[in-house]
Design a protein around this motif. Structure first.
Motif, PDB file in Angstrom:
ATOM      1  N   ILE A 214     -20.663  -1.262  10.892  1.00  0.00           N
ATOM      2  CA  ILE A 214     -21.382  -1.817   9.740  1.00  0.00           C
ATOM      3  C   ILE A 214     -22.867  -1.561   9.921  1.00  0.00           C
ATOM      4  N   ALA A 215     -23.458  -0.861   8.991  1.00  0.00           N
ATOM      5  CA  ALA A 215     -24.894  -0.608   9.051  1.00  0.00           C
ATOM      6  C   ALA A 215     -25.637  -1.936   8.964  1.00  0.00           C
ATOM      7  N   PRO A 216     -26.624  -2.152   9.816  1.00  0.00           N
ATOM      8  CA  PRO A 216     -27.288  -3.465   9.847  1.00  0.00           C
ATOM      9  C   PRO A 216     -27.971  -3.843   8.534  1.00  0.00           C
ATOM     10  N   GLN A 217     -28.366  -2.830   7.730  1.00  0.00           N
ATOM     11  CA  GLN A 217     -29.050  -3.128   6.475  1.00  0.00           C
ATOM     12  C   GLN A 217     -28.163  -2.866   5.250  1.00  0.00           C
ATOM     13  N   HIS A 274     -20.787 -19.279   9.628  1.00  0.00           N
ATOM     14  CA  HIS A 274     -21.291 -18.874   8.313  1.00  0.00           C
ATOM     15  C   HIS A 274     -22.030 -17.538   8.408  1.00  0.00           C
ATOM     16  N   ASN A 275     -22.862 -17.390   9.447  1.00  0.00           N
ATOM     17  CA  ASN A 275     -23.600 -16.140   9.626  1.00  0.00           C
ATOM     18  C   ASN A 275     -22.660 -14.962   9.842  1.00  0.00           C
ATOM     19  N   ALA A 276     -21.617 -15.163  10.649  1.00  0.00           N
ATOM     20  CA  ALA A 276     -20.645 -14.089  10.903  1.00  0.00           C
ATOM     21  C   ALA A 276     -19.932 -13.676   9.616  1.00  0.00           C
ATOM     22  N   LYS A 277     -19.627 -14.648   8.792  1.00  0.00           N
ATOM     23  CA  LYS A 277     -18.975 -14.336   7.510  1.00  0.00           C
ATOM     24  C   LYS A 277     -19.902 -13.512   6.626  1.00  0.00           C
ATOM     25  N   GLN A 278     -21.174 -13.910   6.575  1.00  0.00           N
ATOM     26  CA  GLN A 278     -22.161 -13.181   5.779  1.00  0.00           C
ATOM     27  C   GLN A 278     -22.338 -11.751   6.297  1.00  0.00           C
ATOM     28  N   ALA A 279     -22.197 -11.579   7.606  1.00  0.00           N
ATOM     29  CA  ALA A 279     -22.385 -10.263   8.221  1.00  0.00           C
ATOM     30  C   ALA A 279     -21.133  -9.408   8.151  1.00  0.00           C
ATOM     31  N   VAL A 281     -18.249  -9.920   9.795  1.00  0.00           N
ATOM     32  CA  VAL A 281     -17.535  -9.781  11.072  1.00  0.00           C
ATOM     33  C   VAL A 281     -16.859 -11.078  11.504  1.00  0.00           C
ATOM     34  N   ALA A 282     -16.680 -12.010  10.574  1.00  0.00           N
ATOM     35  CA  ALA A 282     -16.067 -13.289  10.931  1.00  0.00           C
ATOM     36  C   ALA A 282     -14.668 -13.104  11.499  1.00  0.00           C
ATOM     37  N   HIS A 283     -13.961 -12.051  11.039  1.00  0.00           N
ATOM     38  CA  HIS A 283     -12.594 -11.817  11.516  1.00  0.00           C
ATOM     39  C   HIS A 283     -12.549 -11.284  12.945  1.00  0.00           C
ATOM     40  N   LEU A 284     -13.710 -10.876  13.480  1.00  0.00           N
ATOM     41  CA  LEU A 284     -13.747 -10.302  14.824  1.00  0.00           C
ATOM     42  C   LEU A 284     -14.166 -11.306  15.896  1.00  0.00           C
ATOM     43  N   ILE A 285     -14.717 -12.442  15.473  1.00  0.00           N
ATOM     44  CA  ILE A 285     -15.319 -13.378  16.430  1.00  0.00           C
ATOM     45  C   ILE A 285     -14.578 -14.706  16.392  1.00  0.00           C
ATOM     46  N   ARG A 286     -14.300 -15.250  17.558  1.00  0.00           N
ATOM     47  CA  ARG A 286     -13.705 -16.570  17.689  1.00  0.00           C
ATOM     48  C   ARG A 286     -14.751 -17.524  18.266  1.00  0.00           C
ATOM     49  N   PHE A 287     -15.119 -18.524  17.462  1.00  0.00           N
ATOM     50  CA  PHE A 287     -16.081 -19.528  17.914  1.00  0.00           C
ATOM     51  C   PHE A 287     -15.330 -20.803  18.295  1.00  0.00           C
ATOM     52  N   LYS A 288     -15.787 -21.430  19.382  1.00  0.00           N
ATOM     53  CA  LYS A 288     -15.127 -22.644  19.837  1.00  0.00           C
ATOM     54  C   LYS A 288     -16.147 -23.556  20.507  1.00  0.00           C
ATOM     55  N   GLN A 289     -16.032 -24.849  20.215  1.00  0.00           N
ATOM     56  CA  GLN A 289     -16.919 -25.814  20.851  1.00  0.00           C
ATOM     57  C   GLN A 289     -16.510 -25.991  22.309  1.00  0.00           C
TER      58      GLN A 289
END
Length: 718
Positions: A214-217, A274-279, A281-289
Motif C-alpha cells: 500500500i503506497a503511504p500516500q 481505528h488507525n489500522a482500519k483507516q490505513a 491494514v486492520a485485517h493484518l494486525i492483531r491488537f490485544k490489551q
C-alpha cells in the motif's frame, strides 16, 4: 527530467537515497537534510506517492545570492511565477533560514509574499490570496547565509501525514520516523512483527503497509501540485491507478495476520485499531490489551520474527523508577519468550536501554522532535533453563547469584541487609526502616522501606564523578532494588538528596497528597513519600523517640523544632501529663496534629500545638517543663526568623533559654545532625548545666554503619 529535492529528518539521508533509487530516481546525491535527484514525470509522482521517508519533495525554481531583504524581494519579483501558477491560486510561503540582514523567518516569508503579490499586480493580474490552511500552492524558501533556494513544494502537507492517523496516543511517532525504525530493525517481510507497547500502532501500521504493498500516500486528497501548471494529470492518474491496483491485488491474496500489538491502555488500543482500519491494514494486525510483565510470544514455536518497540521514556530522572522497572522486565520477557528472535528498541534514554540487559549488535542515531534518540538491534539467544525463572522476592537470591542484575555487588549487599534487618524490624514492630546506606562507595544512595513502599534516595555525587556514570549507577541500583525487594514498580520512589541549606530542607516537590501511616513501637505516624524531600519521619531518631515515650509518664513535655510531631506522639502514648509542640511551619504542625489524632489524641489544653519561631517563643515562655526534646536544624535562615541559626554557633544560646523553663529535676534531650558537632562543656558548666552524650545508645541497628548520622545528649541541671 526534473531536478528535485526530497527532505528528510537528519540521519535518514542514506536510507532515503536507497529508497528513491529503488523508485527509479536518477543521479541521487546526498545533501544535508535530504537527497537531490532527477526524475521524469512518472518517477516524480512515484516518489511522491511511495516515499515513506521523505518529509517533503521540492521542485527548485530559482536560486541566487541574497545579502538583504532588497536582494530577496528583487529575486522574487524578477522570477516568472505565472509559468507555474496563476493569480487565482492561493499560496503560502514556508521560509527557513536566516543571514545577517534577514534575521527572522517571518520577516523573510513576508518579503517573499510581497514579491509574489507584486509580480502578479505588475503584470496586470489580480492579487493572489495567501491561505494558511490549504493553499493551492506552497512556496518553500531556504536561506543559508547568502545562498537562496526557492522551490515549489509538490507535497502540500508534510508527507508524514499519511491520513490514516486521526487519533494517537500521548507521544506518537511521526510516520516517517516509524518507517525508518522498521527499515533499520532488520525485520523481513513475511515474518512476524510484534510491538509489545504499540500505543496508537504506528510502527505496526507502517510495516503492514509495506508488506501489503500500500503506497503511504494512496489516500491523500490534497497535493501541492494540484494547481501547478506543470502538473501532468494523465500521468498522475496512471501512477495512482497502478498503486491502487497493486494494493487491491495484495488484499485479494487474503494473507494471514502476523503483526501483533500489545498495550496496557485499552483506550489507546482502540485508537490503534481505528488507525489500522483507516490505513487499510486492520485485517493484518492483531491488537490485544496486555501488561509487559506478562508478555507472551503470540506466534508458533517454530516461527522466528522481530520485536520492535518504542517504549516510553522520561526526560526527568524523578519519573524513571517505573521506567527502569519497565525496561528491566521487558528485557526479561524478551529473553524468556522470544529466544532466537531479533529485537529493535528505539529510545531517547540510552541508560534505560542498558536495563534491558541484552548486547546489541547494531545501533543507529536519530531524532524524535528535539530529542536525541538511539535505536539498538539485538539478537536474542535461546533461553537457558535458569533464565526461565522469573526474578521476584522469593527467588531473588538465585536471580542475583546468576548475574540477573546490572549491579550484582549492590544487589548482594542489599539482599544481605534485607535478610538481617527485615527480621529485626518485624520483631521490633517497625514498618519504616533503612535497608542500605551507601554501604558501597560506587552506589552512594540510601534505600528505605516504608511499609509496602521503597524510597531510594541518591546522595549528591562528588564533582569529580562523571554525571553520566553516576546516573547509570543509579539506574542500575534502582533496577536491582526492584528485583531484590520484589516491590511493585509504582511503589518505588526515587529522590535526589543534596546538602540542605536553610529552609530548603522543607522544599515542596509535588502535591499528590499521598499520605499513609506506619507503625513504630506501637505509635502510628503519617508519612508522605512524594510531596516533600523528607518523608515526615526521621528514621535515625527512632530510639530517641522511644526513649522520650518511656520517660514521659506523668510529665509536662515540650517538643521544640517539632517537625511533624512524632516525638510528641510517643510522649502522649507514654502517658505524658501535657504535651506542647512548637515549630515555625504550619504545614508540619498540621501534620503533627493529624499524627496526634491518628493515635487518639486531640489538640486541647492537654496537647497544645504552637506555630512560632522557637527561639522567640522560648524567650517569652513562662511555663516550665519536666521533659524537653529539642532537635534543631543544623542551619536555617528562614524569612520568618529574625536572624540565621547555626547549631554549632548558637547551641549555647539555646541552652540558656532552655535552662529558664526546665524544672529542677527535669531532663533535656538535645539532638542534631551536624557532623563533627562539638559540645561547649565550659559554657554549659557556666550555665549550671551538665551533658552526657548518648549518641551510641540512640543509634538503631539499621543505622549502625553511619556512626555520625546524628549526635544526642542528655542535659540536666548540675
Amino acid at each position: 527530467m526534473k531536478n528535485l529535492f526530497a527532505t528528510t529528518a537528519r540521519g535518514f539521508e542514506e536510507l532515503l537515497k536507497t529508497e528513491l533509487s529503488a523508485l527509479g530516481a536518477q543521479d541521487c546525491q546526498l545533501k544535508q537534510g535530504g537527497v537531490a535527484y532527477q526524475a521524469d514525470d512518472s518517477t516524480l509522482y512515484c516518489t511522491l506517492l511511495w516515499s515513506r521517508l521523505s518529509s517533503r519533495i521540492l521542485l527548485p525554481l530559482t536560486q541566487g545570492k541574497v545579502y538583504d531583504d532588497v536582494d530577496l524581494y528583487s529575486t522574487i519579483t524578477n522570477f516568472n511565477w505565472s509559468d507555474h501558477f496563476d493569480s487565482k491560486s492561493s499560496f503560502l510561503v514556508d521560509f527557513n533560514g536566516t543571514n545577517q540582514a534577514i534575521r527572522h523567518t517571518q520577516f523573510g516569508a513576508m518579503r517573499v509574499k510581497d514579491g509574489i503579490v507584486d509580480y502578479f499586480e505588475r503584470n496586470g493580474e489580480a492579487r493572489p490570496n495567501v491561505e494558511k490552511a490549504y493553499p493551492d500552492i506552497r512556496i518553500h524558501v531556504y536561506l543559508n547565509r547568502e545562498e537562496l533556494i526557492v522551490s515549489l513544494d509538490l507535497s502540500g502537507d508534510a508527507l508524514h501525514l499519511r491520513g490514516y492517523r486521526e487519533e494517537s496516543g500521548k507521544a506518537p511517532l511521526r510516520e516517517t520516523l516509524a518507517a525508518a525504525i522498521i527499515l533499520r530493525s532488520g525485520w523481513q517481510q513475511g515474518t512476524p512483527l510484534v510491538d509489545p507497547m504499540c500505543g496508537s500502532g504506528t510502527l505496526l501500521i507502517e510495516a503492514a503497509q509495506m508488506e501489503a504493498g500500500i503506497a503511504p500516500q494512496l489516500n491523500r486528497l490534497y497535493w501541492g501540485f494540484d494547481h501547478w501548471k506543470g502538473h501532468d494529470f494523465a500521468c498522475w492518474q496512471q501512477v495512482r491507478s497502478q498503486a491502487q491496483i497493486q494494493a487491491d491485488q495484495q488484499a485479494q491474496k487474503n494473507p494471514q495476520p502476523h503483526f501483533y500489538g500489545f498495550d496496557l491502555d485499552h483506550r489507546v488500543l482502540h485508537k490503534a485499531q481505528h488507525n489500522a482500519k483507516q490505513a487499510g491494514v486492520a485485517h493484518l494486525i492483531r491488537f490485544k490489551q496486555g501488561d509487559i510483565a506478562a508478555l507472551k510470544n503470540p506466534c508458533a514455536a517454530d516461527e522466528i520474527g522481530t520485536v520492535v518497540c518504542n517504549p516510553p521514556y522520561g526526560e526527568r530522572l524523578g519519573t524513571t523508577p517505573a521506567l527502569i522497572a519497565l525496561y528491566s522486565v521487558f528485557g526479561q520477557r524478551l529473553k524468556q519468550q522470544f529466544g532466537g528472535w531479533n529485537a529493535s528498541i528505539f529510545s531517547a534514554e540510552p541508560e534505560l536501554l542498558n536495563c534491558i540487559r541484552l548486547r546489541s549488535h547494531r545501533q543507529f542515531k536519530a531524532k524524535n522532535g528535539p530529542l536525541e534518540c538511539l535505536q539498538k538491534n539485538y539478537q536474542i539467544a535461546q533461553p537457558s533453563q535458569t533464565a526461565l525463572q522469573q526474578p521476584n522476592a522469593e527467588n531473588s537470591q538465585s536471580a542475583v547469584s546468576n548475574g540477573a542484575t546490572l549491579a550484582p555487588d549492590f544487589a548482594n549487599r542489599l539482599q544481605k541487609n534485607c535478610k538481617k534487618i527485615e527480621k529485626w524490624a518485624q520483631q521490633q514492630g517497625l514498618d519504616a526502616y533503612r535497608l542500605y546506606d551507601a554501604d558501597l562507595p560506587e552506589y552512594n544512595l540510601a534505600v528505605d522501606r516504608y511499609a509496602d513502599y521503597i524510597v531510594v534516595q541518591e546522595y549528591a555525587a562528588p564533582k569529580n564523578i562523571d554525571p553520566n556514570k553516576a546516573r547509570q549507577r543509579l539506574l542500575d541500583a534502582v533496577s536491582a532494588t526492584l528485583q531484590v525487594t520484589g516491590v511493585d514498580t509504582n511503589k518505588l520512589v526515587l529522590k535526589v538528596r543534596q546538602k540542605q541549606k536553610g529552609s530548603s530542607q522543607y522544599e515542596k516537590l509535588g502535591n499528590q497528597g499521598d499520605y499513609f501511616d506506619v507503625q513504630e513501637y506501637g505509635a502510628k505516624l503519617w508519612v508522605n513519600l512524594t510531596d516533600y524531600l523528607d518523608t515526615g519521619l526521621f528514621l535515625d531518631h527512632r530510639l530517641t523517640r522511644k526513649m522520650v515515650g518511656e520517660m514521659a509518664q506523668g510529665k509536662d513535655f515540650l517538643n521544640l523544632f517539632a517537625y511533624t510531631g512524632s516525638a510528641t506522639v510517643h510522649a502522649a502514648l507514654g502517658g505524658a501529663k501535657t504535651t506542647t509542640t512548637v515549630d515555625m511551619s504550619n504545614t508540619y504542625l498540621n501534620w503533627a496534629e493529624q499524627n496526634l489524632i491518628l493515635n487518639g489524641f486531640e489538640e486541647s489544653r492537654q496537647h497544645k500545638i504552637i506555630q512560632a519561631d522557637c527561639l522567640q517563643w522560648l524567650a517569652e515562655c513562662k511555663q516550665q517543663y519536666d521533659l524537653i526534646f529539642v532537635d534543631p536544624p543544623t542551619f536555617s535562615n528562614s524569612k520568618r526568623m529574625d536572624d540565621s541559626w547555626d547549631v554549632q554557633r548558637d547551641h549555647l544560646k539555646l541552652m540558656t533559654l532552655l535552662k529558664n523553663i526546665i524544672r529542677p529535676h527535669g531532663t533535656i534531650i538535645f539532638s542534631n545532625n551536624k557532623r563533627g558537632f562539638k559540645m561547649d562543656f565550659d559554657g554549659l558548666t557556666a550555665l549550671g548545666l551538665q551533658a552526657t552524650e548518648i549518641s551510641a545508645k540512640t543509634l538503631p541497628l539499621d543505622f549502625e554503619r553511619n556512626k555520625q548520622i546524628h549526635n544526642c545528649w542528655v542535659i540536666t541541671l548540675r
